[in-house]
Design a protein around this motif. Structure first.
Motif, PDB file in Angstrom:
ATOM      1  N   LEU A 197       0.831  -1.199   0.000  1.00 30.63           N
ATOM      2  CA  LEU A 197       0.000   0.000   0.000  1.00 30.63           C
ATOM      3  C   LEU A 197       0.869   1.253   0.000  1.00 30.63           C
ATOM      4  N   ALA A 198       0.469   2.237  -0.795  1.00 27.33           N
ATOM      5  CA  ALA A 198       1.121   3.544  -0.758  1.00 27.33           C
ATOM      6  C   ALA A 198       0.554   4.380   0.380  1.00 27.33           C
ATOM      7  N   VAL A 199      -0.773   4.378   0.521  1.00 24.54           N
ATOM      8  CA  VAL A 199      -1.443   5.073   1.633  1.00 24.54           C
ATOM      9  C   VAL A 199      -2.532   4.157   2.174  1.00 24.54           C
ATOM     10  N   ASP A 200      -2.845   4.323   3.452  1.00 23.56           N
ATOM     11  CA  ASP A 200      -3.877   3.505   4.084  1.00 23.56           C
ATOM     12  C   ASP A 200      -4.563   4.334   5.163  1.00 23.56           C
ATOM     13  N   ASN A 201      -5.884   4.348   5.118  1.00 24.67           N
ATOM     14  CA  ASN A 201      -6.676   5.146   6.063  1.00 24.67           C
ATOM     15  C   ASN A 201      -6.213   6.605   6.074  1.00 24.67           C
ATOM     16  N   LEU A 202      -5.975   7.136   4.887  1.00 23.76           N
ATOM     17  CA  LEU A 202      -5.542   8.525   4.736  1.00 23.76           C
ATOM     18  C   LEU A 202      -6.770   9.431   4.804  1.00 23.76           C
ATOM     19  N   THR A 203      -6.808  10.273   5.817  1.00 22.81           N
ATOM     20  CA  THR A 203      -7.968  11.124   6.061  1.00 22.81           C
ATOM     21  C   THR A 203      -7.510  12.540   6.375  1.00 22.81           C
ATOM     22  N   LEU A 204      -8.034  13.515   5.628  1.00 26.37           N
ATOM     23  CA  LEU A 204      -7.765  14.924   5.910  1.00 26.37           C
ATOM     24  C   LEU A 204      -8.810  15.776   5.216  1.00 26.37           C
ATOM     25  N   ALA A 205      -8.924  17.024   5.663  1.00 22.31           N
ATOM     26  CA  ALA A 205      -9.834  17.987   5.042  1.00 22.31           C
ATOM     27  C   ALA A 205      -9.142  19.332   4.973  1.00 22.31           C
ATOM     28  N   ILE A 206      -9.198  19.975   3.804  1.00 22.05           N
ATOM     29  CA  ILE A 206      -8.565  21.269   3.574  1.00 22.05           C
ATOM     30  C   ILE A 206      -9.643  22.249   3.144  1.00 22.05           C
ATOM     31  N   GLU A 207      -9.686  23.403   3.795  1.00 28.52           N
ATOM     32  CA  GLU A 207     -10.742  24.372   3.551  1.00 28.52           C
ATOM     33  C   GLU A 207     -10.454  25.205   2.302  1.00 28.52           C
ATOM     34  N   LYS A 208     -11.512  25.758   1.733  1.00 29.57           N
ATOM     35  CA  LYS A 208     -11.375  26.621   0.562  1.00 29.57           C
ATOM     36  C   LYS A 208     -10.539  27.851   0.932  1.00 29.57           C
ATOM     37  N   GLY A 209      -9.561  28.169   0.102  1.00 30.79           N
ATOM     38  CA  GLY A 209      -8.694  29.312   0.329  1.00 30.79           C
ATOM     39  C   GLY A 209      -7.534  29.045   1.262  1.00 30.79           C
ATOM     40  N   GLU A 210      -7.465  27.843   1.822  1.00 31.99           N
ATOM     41  CA  GLU A 210      -6.396  27.509   2.764  1.00 31.99           C
ATOM     42  C   GLU A 210      -5.108  27.175   2.016  1.00 31.99           C
ATOM     43  N   PHE A 211      -3.988  27.420   2.680  1.00 32.74           N
ATOM     44  CA  PHE A 211      -2.679  26.991   2.178  1.00 32.74           C
ATOM     45  C   PHE A 211      -2.233  25.852   3.088  1.00 32.74           C
ATOM     46  N   ALA A 212      -2.246  24.633   2.559  1.00 28.66           N
ATOM     47  CA  ALA A 212      -1.868  23.445   3.325  1.00 28.66           C
ATOM     48  C   ALA A 212      -0.552  22.902   2.797  1.00 28.66           C
ATOM     49  N   ALA A 213       0.281  22.385   3.702  1.00 27.38           N
ATOM     50  CA  ALA A 213       1.521  21.723   3.318  1.00 27.38           C
ATOM     51  C   ALA A 213       1.509  20.301   3.849  1.00 27.38           C
ATOM     52  N   VAL A 214       2.088  19.395   3.060  1.00 24.65           N
ATOM     53  CA  VAL A 214       2.174  17.989   3.439  1.00 24.65           C
ATOM     54  C   VAL A 214       3.646  17.603   3.470  1.00 24.65           C
ATOM     55  N   VAL A 215       4.102  17.103   4.620  1.00 18.34           N
ATOM     56  CA  VAL A 215       5.501  16.711   4.787  1.00 18.34           C
ATOM     57  C   VAL A 215       5.541  15.287   5.323  1.00 18.34           C
ATOM     58  N   GLY A 216       6.719  14.682   5.250  1.00 14.54           N
ATOM     59  CA  GLY A 216       6.868  13.327   5.759  1.00 14.54           C
ATOM     60  C   GLY A 216       8.100  12.674   5.168  1.00 14.54           C
ATOM     61  N   PRO A 217       8.448  11.488   5.641  1.00 18.05           N
ATOM     62  CA  PRO A 217       9.640  10.802   5.130  1.00 18.05           C
ATOM     63  C   PRO A 217       9.471  10.414   3.668  1.00 18.05           C
ATOM     64  N   SER A 218      10.586  10.190   2.988  1.00 15.55           N
ATOM     65  CA  SER A 218      10.545   9.785   1.583  1.00 15.55           C
ATOM     66  C   SER A 218       9.729   8.510   1.425  1.00 15.55           C
ATOM     67  N   GLY A 219       8.922   8.477   0.378  1.00 11.64           N
ATOM     68  CA  GLY A 219       8.135   7.290   0.091  1.00 11.64           C
ATOM     69  C   GLY A 219       6.886   7.129   0.931  1.00 11.64           C
ATOM     70  N   CYS A 220       6.479   8.203   1.624  1.00 14.18           N
ATOM     71  CA  CYS A 220       5.346   8.069   2.541  1.00 14.18           C
ATOM     72  C   CYS A 220       3.996   8.226   1.852  1.00 14.18           C
ATOM     73  N   GLY A 221       3.992   8.615   0.589  1.00 13.60           N
ATOM     74  CA  GLY A 221       2.720   8.748  -0.123  1.00 13.60           C
ATOM     75  C   GLY A 221       2.290  10.179  -0.363  1.00 13.60           C
ATOM     76  N   LYS A 222       3.212  11.132  -0.200  1.00 16.51           N
ATOM     77  CA  LYS A 222       2.853  12.538  -0.408  1.00 16.51           C
ATOM     78  C   LYS A 222       2.405  12.786  -1.842  1.00 16.51           C
ATOM     79  N   SER A 223       3.168  12.299  -2.806  1.00 20.74           N
ATOM     80  CA  SER A 223       2.801  12.503  -4.203  1.00 20.74           C
ATOM     81  C   SER A 223       1.553  11.708  -4.571  1.00 20.74           C
ATOM     82  N   THR A 224       1.361  10.569  -3.929  1.00 21.13           N
ATOM     83  CA  THR A 224       0.129   9.804  -4.142  1.00 21.13           C
ATOM     84  C   THR A 224      -1.083  10.616  -3.722  1.00 21.13           C
ATOM     85  N   LEU A 225      -0.971  11.315  -2.594  1.00 22.67           N
ATOM     86  CA  LEU A 225      -2.053  12.189  -2.146  1.00 22.67           C
ATOM     87  C   LEU A 225      -2.381  13.215  -3.231  1.00 22.67           C
ATOM     88  N   MET A 226      -1.354  13.795  -3.844  1.00 23.02           N
ATOM     89  CA  MET A 226      -1.571  14.782  -4.901  1.00 23.02           C
ATOM     90  C   MET A 226      -2.323  14.175  -6.076  1.00 23.02           C
TER      91      MET A 226
END
Length: 260
Positions: free
Chosen positions: A21-50
């Motif tokens: 699995l690249a991601v599992d039980n990935l849950t988040l909510a980003i509001e309209k107009g918000e600037f959110a950043a996603v960080v984490g170790p290499s290979g954690c699924g950041k680009s998969t989220l995108m």
């Protein structure tokens, strides 16, 4: 769960059932107009989220929504910029910026008729990011930082409601990178576009974001959600302040734990 961009209980693997699995039980909510950043170790699924948030991939389980609609196809209201600018070498800077308008509806049907207006929009964006007068230059005539500025204009030219940035400044030198932080800061302030930034640079995340999501090691899920309360507009001098440095160190500690 409510938000302009939401992922609820998302599970995804690239090889289908039975693969890691690249991601599992990935849950988040980003509001309209918000600037959110996603960080984490290499290979954690950041680009998969995108990819999931823009409809370039679809989850095996869970639900992804953007602007209140379940993502079941590529998201037309999104613009994307990546670490490599990937400008077409045979097109001028201006024509590279105009490229999405030749692809994305409804602009695709209008661009021949309204090309002068679209060129004016693209030239205004180039001026906004410091590339006034560079529209006739080819990519090979631009520095790396200038190419990235053009790439940002290309991501914004169709006036997206969502801007996805996948490590866009990672290949640039420190001074150019900080200049572009300020460009993105000003674009967000002027347009109110919702931005999701994936980055390995914790200083970048803290300087730009309203909230930072720290992902676990693979399979990725959200470990920590951190609100960034430094007042806006933020100046680069903030990055030398003790509270800023404390926030960077706190996030680094979370990522060190995530890698164990």
């Amino acid at each position: 769960m409510r938000g302009f961009v939401t992922l609820e209980g998302v599970r995804h693997a690239y090889g289908g059932a039975g693969t890691q699995l690249a991601v599992d039980n990935l849950t988040l909510a980003i509001e309209k107009g918000e600037f959110a950043a996603v960080v984490g170790p290499s290979g954690c699924g950041k680009s998969t989220l995108m990819k999931l948030a823009t409809g370039l991939q679809f989850p095996q389980n869970g639900v992804v929504t953007v602007a209140g609609e379940v993502v079941e196809k590529p998201v037309k209201i999104a613009g994307m910029a990546f670490q490599a600018p990937t400008l077409l070498p045979w097109r001028t800077t201006l024509d590279n910026v105009l490229l999405p308008l030749e692809i994305v509806e409804p602009h695709r049907k209008r661009i021949r008729r309204d090309r002068a207006a679209y060129r004016e929009r693209a030239e205004a964006l180039l001026a906004q990011v410091g590339l006034d007068g560079a529209g006739d230059k080819f990519p090979w005539e631009l520095s790396g930082g200038m190419q990235m500025r053009a790439s940002l204009c290309r991501a914004l030219v169709h006036e997206p409601q969502l801007l996805m940035l996948d490590e866009p400044f990672g290949a640039l030198d420190a001074f150019t990178r900080e200049e572009l932080w300020c460009v993105i800061r000003d674009i967000h302030a002027a347009s109110g576009v919702t931005i999701i930034l994936v980055t390995h640079d914790l200083r970048e995340a803290v300087f730009l974001a309203d909230r930072i999501f720290v992902m676990s090691a693979r399979p990725g899920h959200i470990l920590v959600e951190k609100q960034i309360d430094f007042p806006r507009p933020r100046d680069l001098e903030l990055t030398y302040a003790a509270p800023f440095q404390d926030m960077v160190h706190e996030l680094r500690g979370h990522i060190v734990e995530a890698r164990k």
